[in-house]
Design a protein around this motif. Structure first.
Motif, short mmCIF file in Angstrom:
data_model
loop_
_atom_site.label_atom_id
_atom_site.label_comp_id
_atom_site.label_asym_id
_atom_site.label_seq_id
_atom_site.Cartn_x
_atom_site.Cartn_y
_atom_site.Cartn_z
N TYR A 28 0.89 -1.35 0.00
CA TYR A 28 -0.02 0.11 0.05
C TYR A 28 0.90 1.27 -0.05
O TYR A 28 0.35 2.35 0.07
N PRO A 79 2.37 4.66 -0.73
CA PRO A 79 2.05 5.36 -1.99
C PRO A 79 3.12 5.77 -3.02
O PRO A 79 3.06 6.13 -3.93
N SER A 80 4.39 5.67 -2.26
CA SER A 80 5.57 5.95 -3.27
C SER A 80 6.25 4.85 -4.02
O SER A 80 6.58 4.97 -5.43
N ASN A 115 0.50 0.66 -6.55
CA ASN A 115 0.55 1.64 -7.28
C ASN A 115 1.68 1.58 -8.48
O ASN A 115 1.24 2.27 -9.63
N TYR A 116 2.45 0.75 -8.29
CA TYR A 116 3.62 0.41 -9.43
C TYR A 116 2.64 -0.16 -10.48
O TYR A 116 2.87 0.00 -11.68
N LEU A 132 -0.56 0.13 -11.16
CA LEU A 132 -1.46 1.11 -11.77
C LEU A 132 -0.79 2.01 -12.58
O LEU A 132 -1.47 2.26 -13.86
N SER A 133 0.76 2.25 -12.57
CA SER A 133 1.36 3.23 -13.38
C SER A 133 1.33 2.66 -14.82
O SER A 133 1.75 3.47 -15.59
N PRO A 151 -1.25 7.56 -8.55
CA PRO A 151 -1.22 6.81 -7.48
C PRO A 151 -2.23 6.70 -6.71
O PRO A 151 -2.95 8.07 -6.39
N VAL A 152 -2.70 5.87 -5.76
CA VAL A 152 -3.88 5.72 -5.02
C VAL A 152 -3.30 6.07 -3.52
O VAL A 152 -2.32 5.19 -3.02
N TRP A 202 -3.87 4.59 -0.64
CA TRP A 202 -4.55 3.65 0.09
C TRP A 202 -4.67 3.89 1.73
O TRP A 202 -5.85 3.57 2.13
#
Length: 297
Positions: free
Chosen positions: A131, A133-134, A139-140, A142-143, A149-150, A152
């Motif tokens: 989760y 964000p960075s 998020n990776y 989703l990119s 980025p979400v 979470w």
């Protein structure tokens, strides 16, 4: 003497279980009820003379406390979203495993059951990285779809959903096994007779499988509902109730006031309120199931 022993022998067998129930379940409940009417704190544990009886003051303050009301709202959110998801996902996976002929689905039993027996702290540490964000994996992924980025665990609503996803992932395994056991207990003659009458797979699912699982579904519903009303481990480890109290459950609120703020009387009042809510909802569920069974007969 022999007749006396024959009458009393069953009581000797159940005495250890009753003793443990009394010491670790009933006695703590009565102590919590007593403490809820006092201003007991850390000083009160050291010296009982510091404890004062304050009546219903803790209960009045509870329902004036915006943090407690927010915790109840968060708990309701967890229950309303989480319980149906657990039941539907567990039942769906159990149906796939039970009716599929592929051998890989047998291995899936272990895959889905493993999270429920894995240490929740270790699981939470892994999901914290997922989760993140960075550099989190989610998020990776989703990119790759050009999605931003979400947050979470940073957004109040998203944080609750993220905890539900984690708890859902952990809860599926045990309930899946319960549904599997119930599915394997359905007589095959029912399906054979339905097939002879020309019923397709969907008709057999709706008219045979689902009705035959009503007792297993009721059991899973009750146990899952009670577990989600006591939702504690995930918010405690993952978010500590944040951001801004948006993930604080009723159980976490009780823990924070009792063991962090040392307001044992206040926390006991909160635990009694939660206990009454659980008992009330459970009784309603039993009454509803009993009425449904009577109508079915």
């Amino acid at each position: 003497m022999k007749a006396f022993l024959n009458r009393k022998t069953p009581y000797f067998f159940i005495a250890p279980a009753l003793t443990l129930l009394l010491l670790f379940s009933l006695l703590p409940i009565f102590l919590a009820i007593f403490m809820s009417f006092t201003d007991m704190d850390l000083l009160g544990l050291a010296d009982y003379s510091n404890i004062s009886f304050i009546g219903f003051e803790n209960y009045v303050n509870l329902f004036k406390d915006p943090q407690f009301l927010q915790a109840l709202g968060n708990t309701a959110f967890y229950v309303i979203i989480g319980v149906p998801l657990v039941i539907v996902c567990s039942l769906g996976i159990a149906l796939l495993i039970n009716f599929s002929d592929a051998r890989i689905f047998r291995f899936f039993r272990l895959i889905f059951y493993a999270p429920s027996i894995t240490n929740v702290v270790a699981v939470s540490v892994v999901w914290l990285y997922l989760y993140n964000p960075s550099f989190g994996l989610l998020n990776y992924i989703l990119s790759f779809f050009d999605l931003g980025p979400v947050p979470w665990l940073q957004d109040p609503t998203m944080a609750k959903i993220s905890l539900i996803i984690l708890a859902l992932w952990r809860a599926i395994g045990v309930n899946m096994l319960i549904f599997l056991a119930a599915l394997q207990g359905i007589p095959k003659e029912y399906y054979e007779a339905a097939a002879i009458d020309g019923a397709n797979k969907w008709n057999r699912l709706i008219n045979i499988t689902i009705p035959s699982l009503r007792f297993a579904t009721f059991f899973v519903m009750i146990t899952t509902l009670i577990a989600w009303l006591q939702f504690f481990e995930e918010p405690f480890i993952m978010t500590q109730g944040g951001p801004v109290g948006s993930t604080t459950s009723a159980a976490l609120f009780i823990y924070q006031n009792g063991f962090q703020l040392n307001k044992f009387g206040y926390a006991s009042a909160g635990s009694i309120v939660l206990f009454i809510i659980i008992i009330t909802i459970t009784i309603i569920q039993f009454k509803f199931q009993q009425r449904h069974d009577d109508n079915a007969i």
